[in-house]
Design a protein around this motif. Structure first.
Motif, short mmCIF file in Angstrom:
data_model
loop_
_atom_site.label_atom_id
_atom_site.label_comp_id
_atom_site.label_asym_id
_atom_site.label_seq_id
_atom_site.Cartn_x
_atom_site.Cartn_y
_atom_site.Cartn_z
N ASP A 35 -15.22 -0.70 -15.10
CA ASP A 35 -16.51 -1.28 -15.49
C ASP A 35 -17.50 -1.16 -14.34
OD1 ASP A 35 -15.94 -3.26 -13.67
OD2 ASP A 35 -15.45 -4.79 -15.19
N SER A 36 -18.69 -1.74 -14.52
CA SER A 36 -19.75 -1.61 -13.53
C SER A 36 -19.40 -2.28 -12.20
CB SER A 36 -21.05 -2.21 -14.07
OG SER A 36 -20.85 -3.56 -14.45
N LYS A 37 -18.37 -3.13 -12.20
CA LYS A 37 -17.94 -3.80 -10.97
C LYS A 37 -16.63 -3.22 -10.44
CE LYS A 37 -20.32 -8.08 -12.19
NZ LYS A 37 -20.19 -9.54 -12.46
N CYS A 45 -2.05 5.00 -20.28
CA CYS A 45 -0.99 4.56 -21.17
C CYS A 45 -1.46 3.64 -22.29
CB CYS A 45 0.10 3.85 -20.37
SG CYS A 45 -0.48 2.36 -19.52
N ASP A 46 -2.72 3.19 -22.23
CA ASP A 46 -3.19 2.21 -23.21
C ASP A 46 -3.42 2.83 -24.58
OD1 ASP A 46 -3.19 0.32 -21.22
OD2 ASP A 46 -5.31 0.59 -20.73
N TRP A 47 -3.29 1.99 -25.60
CA TRP A 47 -3.57 2.42 -26.97
C TRP A 47 -5.07 2.60 -27.20
CZ3 TRP A 47 -0.17 4.36 -30.20
CH2 TRP A 47 1.17 3.99 -30.11
N ILE A 48 -5.88 1.92 -26.39
CA ILE A 48 -7.35 2.03 -26.52
C ILE A 48 -7.95 2.44 -25.18
CG2 ILE A 48 -9.50 0.76 -26.91
CD1 ILE A 48 -8.03 -0.94 -28.94
N TRP A 49 -8.77 3.49 -25.21
CA TRP A 49 -9.56 3.86 -24.04
C TRP A 49 -10.97 3.36 -24.27
CZ3 TRP A 49 -8.02 9.71 -22.93
CH2 TRP A 49 -6.68 9.75 -22.56
N ASP A 50 -11.40 2.44 -23.44
CA ASP A 50 -12.68 1.75 -23.62
C ASP A 50 -13.72 2.31 -22.66
OD1 ASP A 50 -14.78 0.00 -23.92
OD2 ASP A 50 -13.56 -1.82 -23.82
N PHE A 51 -14.74 2.98 -23.21
CA PHE A 51 -15.81 3.57 -22.39
C PHE A 51 -17.15 2.87 -22.63
CE2 PHE A 51 -12.80 7.12 -22.94
CZ PHE A 51 -12.65 7.56 -21.64
N ARG A 52 -17.13 1.65 -23.14
CA ARG A 52 -18.39 1.01 -23.54
C ARG A 52 -19.36 0.82 -22.38
NH1 ARG A 52 -16.57 -4.29 -26.48
NH2 ARG A 52 -14.98 -4.11 -24.84
N VAL A 53 -18.84 0.78 -21.16
CA VAL A 53 -19.72 0.60 -20.00
C VAL A 53 -20.71 1.76 -19.88
CG1 VAL A 53 -18.16 1.77 -18.39
CG2 VAL A 53 -19.76 0.04 -17.54
N TYR A 54 -20.38 2.92 -20.47
CA TYR A 54 -21.25 4.10 -20.36
C TYR A 54 -22.06 4.34 -21.63
CZ TYR A 54 -18.23 5.06 -16.39
OH TYR A 54 -17.54 4.96 -15.21
N VAL A 55 -21.98 3.45 -22.60
CA VAL A 55 -22.63 3.66 -23.89
C VAL A 55 -24.03 3.07 -23.88
CG1 VAL A 55 -22.59 3.04 -26.34
CG2 VAL A 55 -20.51 3.82 -25.23
N ASN A 56 -24.98 3.80 -24.45
CA ASN A 56 -26.35 3.30 -24.56
C ASN A 56 -26.87 3.50 -25.97
OD1 ASN A 56 -28.71 2.14 -23.58
ND2 ASN A 56 -29.63 4.12 -23.13
N SER A 57 -26.04 3.17 -26.95
CA SER A 57 -26.41 3.35 -28.35
C SER A 57 -26.01 2.12 -29.14
CB SER A 57 -25.72 4.59 -28.93
OG SER A 57 -25.87 4.64 -30.31
N THR A 58 -26.76 1.82 -30.19
CA THR A 58 -26.44 0.65 -31.01
C THR A 58 -25.29 0.92 -31.96
OG1 THR A 58 -28.10 1.39 -32.59
CG2 THR A 58 -28.77 -0.25 -30.98
N LYS A 59 -25.04 2.17 -32.30
CA LYS A 59 -24.04 2.47 -33.31
C LYS A 59 -22.71 2.92 -32.73
CE LYS A 59 -26.92 3.46 -37.30
NZ LYS A 59 -27.21 4.39 -38.39
N ALA A 60 -22.72 3.49 -31.52
CA ALA A 60 -21.49 4.01 -30.94
C ALA A 60 -20.56 2.86 -30.55
CB ALA A 60 -21.81 4.86 -29.71
N THR A 61 -19.28 2.98 -30.89
CA THR A 61 -18.31 1.93 -30.54
C THR A 61 -17.93 2.02 -29.08
OG1 THR A 61 -16.44 3.35 -31.10
CG2 THR A 61 -17.36 2.00 -32.87
#
Length: 630
Positions: A35-37, A45-61
């Motif tokens: 994340d930003s910090k 190894c995770d079931w979910i790769w979370d890239f939301r810290v880099y997202v700048n859209s209202t619709k993208a998960t």
């Protein structure tokens, strides 16, 4: 709680085991995203790769979810998919230096479809990736148009990587092998009919202008309502600030309605920006306060919007869009609402211009909407939410609108069309404004501009000049401004010219003059309008390929394959005596009237006036000789 990917069981069939054999595999605990910090968000190894810290859209998960049935029961496929996706992400980032989360999600969608195809056909991922024939079969039976393009892009990235890293030989795909077929045009974003576009511009412009005229009084209401100690009654606030008429017109009965109204103004402002710039939906969300500027490029003064694009480059990149002063009120309205939010919430420095009104404490979604990793909330300004403002009778599709759009979108399968038909409301999308700008921005006479001229004059003149001249020469000034709109403009120009040639020359109901005009009268018009319309796709293709070099002229058109400057010296008479000219009598008459008004601005007896009078006399003589009314 994080869930690691278990190793595949030994009793799996061979095609369900990992099929790739790289020289090394990523460690299971390798960090995928922070994340930003700099805190770890996702590991390999995770079931979910979370890239939301880099997202700048209202619709993208912003998330890639591997927790799916096909992966849980075919863990060998999962290991292959993760390995390939990880390679693609790292290769893309090393080339661009930026994250493109939407690309990662699209690539995973391709790999998920490949996995499904593997199970269905009892083959491995290696088999698909290393065989061009099987890969093409996968595209044919499993992918729609957009996913085909994504699959080819993904394979091109993987093909560029050493086979010891990917674990198999990967074929080099080609877009040529998968060009769009006839059905693709059915899904093409439509150009908005000129009448409906005119009413759309009027609607959003009127709403924005009304807001700007009430902004000072609205600010007092907003700041008082958002104050934690405020006990003011909403109705009293509206009355004391003389906002009763505005509240009645927009059904603002309480503070919640006011929040919705402010969002609607943001939507109208953003729509104006799209109409007069051609930027995409997410590019509009990238804008920051102060992005609208008046600048001088190539000794020509113009207006520009600075923002971020991912088009062409595939990653976030600074760019700028040519626009018109027409959007000044829209930018003023958007920045005014942003300033109110910022004064109450102290937004981060990089907070977007279109921040969410749920920042206001009186908004019904104040506690429901959660700030993203950048500590701000992005506005939700979708057409699905706000298209209701375009529900008046002026937005109903008429037979004339239908015929106009059918002529423009000649290759669309209109027999299957259910939405854009007479009697229905026009359904707006953001990309329609981009295509419409490209069409109406080309001064080719495709459509009668009588109704649009007052609103679109900047699109037809100032913006066109910038996109084709100043904008092209200003790339270095704007840190490599992408060809995002000039590409669309260039691609559309030949299509518009082809349609203009069919409509104004081949289908002209007037008797044409000039060398090419006589050719059309003798050899083309006799086959009949029905046959001309049936062949218009072929005609447009001929114009696109340069077999017909058609250009619009003030008196009609020209098919000369070489540059001609005679029409600049003799705008009225040049095409009349030229073998490549096609003169339309009504246009000649109109051009003559315009020329006479131009002569009135010249000093009598001056060289310019004498030359203009000679050209006018010559045109009148030719008109009488050809029996053309003036």
């Amino acid at each position: 709680m994080k869930i690691s990917t278990p190793l595949p069981s030994s009793d799996y069939n061979i095609w369900l085991k990992p099929s790739l054999k790289p020289s090394y595999l990523p460690a299971e605990d390798i960090v995928v995203c922070r994340d930003s910090k700099a805190r770890i968000v996702s590991r390999f190894c995770d079931w979910i790769w979370d890239f939301r810290v880099y997202v700048n859209s209202t619709k993208a998960t912003g998330k890639i979810n591997f927790n799916r049935e096909i992966y849980r029961t075919n863990l060998g496929l999962l290991l292959d998919v993760k390995h390939l996706l990880w390679i693609a992400i790292n290769t893309h980032q090393s080339n661009s230096g930026e994250y493109s989360v939407s690309s990662y999600i699209r690539w995973h969608s391709v790999l998920l479809s490949m996995s499904s195809y593997c199970v269905e056909k009892a083959i491995t991922l290696e088999t698909i990736l290393s065989s061009k024939a099987i890969f093409n079969d996968f595209l044919r039976f499993k992918c729609h148009k957009t996913q085909t393009a994504n699959a080819i892009t993904l394979l091109r990235i993987l093909h560029s990587v050493n086979r010891n890293i990917t674990g198999c030989l990967i074929v080099e795909p080609s877009h040529k092998d998968h060009r769009t077929n006839e059905d693709d045009d059915f899904y093409q974003t439509l150009v908005i009919p000129s009448r409906i576009l005119f009413h759309c511009i009027n609607k959003v412009k009127k709403s924005v202008d009304e807001f700007v005229s009430h902004a000072e009084r609205l600010e007092k209401v907003v700041l008082l309502l958002a104050s934690p100690r405020s006990t003011e009654d909403f109705r009293n606030l509206i009355q004391s600030n003389s906002l009763e008429k505005l509240a009645e017109d927009h059904n603002i009965k309480n503070a919640t309605n006011l929040s919705t109204y402010l969002s609607m103004i943001q939507f109208c402002s953003k729509t104006m920006i799209h109409i007069y710039s051609g930027m995409r939906r997410d590019e509009g969300y990238s804008l920051l306060p102060g992005c609208f500027r008046k600048e001088v490029i190539d000794d020509d003064e113009g207006y520009w919007i600075h923002g971020i694009t991912t088009k062409i480059a595939g990653y976030r990149k600074k760019t700028a869009w040519v626009t018109s002063y027409e959007i000044a009120p829209a930018m003023q309205a958007a920045e005014k609402i942003y300033s109110w939010i910022n004064s109450l919430c102290s937004l981060p420095n990089d907070a977007p211009l279109f921040s969410n009104t749920s920042h206001f404490s009186f908004s019904i979604s104040h506690k429901r909407t959660i700030a993203d990793h950048n500590d701000h909330k992005l506005a939700n300004l979708t057409h699905h939410r706000f298209n209701h403002i375009f529900s008046g009778p002026e937005f109903l599709i008429t037979n004339q609108d239908y015929e106009e759009i059918r002529f423009i979108e000649y290759s669309r399968n209109w027999e299957q069309e259910k939405r854009f038909i007479p009697g229905n409301l026009w359904h707006f999308t953001t990309h329609q404004f981009r295509r419409s700008l490209a069409y109406y921005g080309i001064d080719s006479g495709l459509i009668s501009y009588s109704a649009l001229h007052s609103q679109l004059k900047h699109i037809r003149m100032q913006m066109t000049v910038h996109y084709t001249k100043g904008g092209a020469a200003a790339n270095s000034f704007f840190e490599g401004a992408s060809i995002h709109f000039r590409h669309e403009y260039s691609k559309t120009k030949s299509i518009v010219n082809g349609l203009d040639y069919v409509k104004n020359i081949q289908l002209s109901e007037e008797r044409l003059h000039g060398g090419h005009g006589l050719h059309v009268e003798k050899n083309i018009k006799p086959i009949g309008k029905t046959e001309i319309l049936l062949n218009r796709q072929i005609t447009v293709k001929q114009v696109e390929s340069g077999l017909i070099a058609y250009k619009r002229r003030a008196t009609g058109g020209c098919v000369s394959p070489t540059p001609c400057h005679r029409h600049l010296i003799s705008p009225l008479s040049a095409c009349t005596t030229c073998k490549d000219g096609a003169v339309i009598p009504s246009l000649l008459a109109s051009a003559t009237e315009t020329y006479i008004r131009f002569m009135e601005t010249l000093e009598p007896g001056s060289p310019e006036h004498i030359m203009a009078q000679l050209e006018l006399n010559k045109a009148i003589t030719l008109s009488k000789k050809l029996n053309i009314g003036s």
